[in-house]
Design an enzyme around this catalytic site. Sequence first.
Site, mmCIF file in Angstrom:
data_model
loop_
_atom_site.group_PDB
_atom_site.id
_atom_site.type_symbol
_atom_site.label_atom_id
_atom_site.label_comp_id
_atom_site.label_asym_id
_atom_site.label_seq_id
_atom_site.Cartn_x
_atom_site.Cartn_y
_atom_site.Cartn_z
ATOM 1 N N GLU A 282 0.839 -1.205 0.000
ATOM 2 C CA GLU A 282 0.000 0.000 0.000
ATOM 3 C C GLU A 282 0.870 1.250 0.000
ATOM 4 O OE1 GLU A 282 -2.648 2.603 3.090
ATOM 5 O OE2 GLU A 282 -2.129 0.547 3.606
ATOM 6 N N GLU B 120 -4.644 0.514 -3.457
ATOM 7 C CA GLU B 120 -3.285 1.050 -3.562
ATOM 8 C C GLU B 120 -2.250 -0.072 -3.497
ATOM 9 O OE1 GLU B 120 -3.467 5.586 -1.907
ATOM 10 O OE2 GLU B 120 -3.320 3.998 -0.407
ATOM 11 N N ASP C 72 0.741 3.833 -3.099
ATOM 12 C CA ASP C 72 0.357 5.223 -2.872
ATOM 13 C C ASP C 72 1.328 6.167 -3.576
ATOM 14 O OD1 ASP C 72 -1.114 7.384 -1.286
ATOM 15 O OD2 ASP C 72 0.937 7.663 -0.579
ATOM 16 N N ASP D 216 -7.272 1.051 0.619
ATOM 17 C CA ASP D 216 -5.907 0.617 0.937
ATOM 18 C C ASP D 216 -5.494 -0.574 0.071
ATOM 19 O OD1 ASP D 216 -5.731 2.570 2.854
ATOM 20 O OD2 ASP D 216 -5.925 1.227 4.576
#
Length: 227
Positions: A49, A125, A53, A122
């Site tokens: 994640e 990502e 991101d 989450d």
Amino acid sequence: MNSVYPIEKLEERIGYVFEDKELLLTALTHSSFKNELTGNDRDDYERLEFLGDAVLELVSSDYIFKNNPKMREGEMTSLRASLVCEPTLAGCAREIGLSEHILLGHGEDKHGSRNRDSIISDVFEALIGAIYLDSGISEAKRFIESFVLTDAGRRVMFHDSKTRLQNLIQGRMGTLEYRLIGEKGPEHAKVFTAAVYIDGREVSRADGSSKKGAEQKAAYEALGKLK
């Protein structure tokens, strides 16, 4: 090593087949699932994640910069925030049926965590991070452009729906009110229902994992009806 639904279905939806299936399974693994299994050495999705991101921010920044040559820095920052915020990413995740494949512990699954925006976004990502590690930036960029940046205008409208609705009703000299009309579920996984009232009449209602999220969805529904 099975997810709730076969991972081949997810690969088919996103148009990408993983060389390293373990990367995909890690991206789908919540810490509660990992903690319930003895002898399981697979990581949960949190590290992926973090990476996803960063890749998402880079690709979306590049897209906004190249496609909006007259846009100022502050406007670009605001647009990017609209595209990569939690509710927007959760919506993108639902469009590909990602929640069906998340590996959750029994308790988390029982309490409805599979449908929480915070978890779904989450994992989305983390999926980006997994694609990046499996094939590099070009495939990660293709995925982001296909499932986040496509129809960006609608996604931005969703993010700004409360502001847009307020401006619309003020322009008509009307009254706008949000009412919380219900909540259910355990404390850590509540589902809220909010309704939009315009001039004292209910126009729309929607559910969300937070009061703000429910209001945002209800506002988006109201805009669709009014326009």
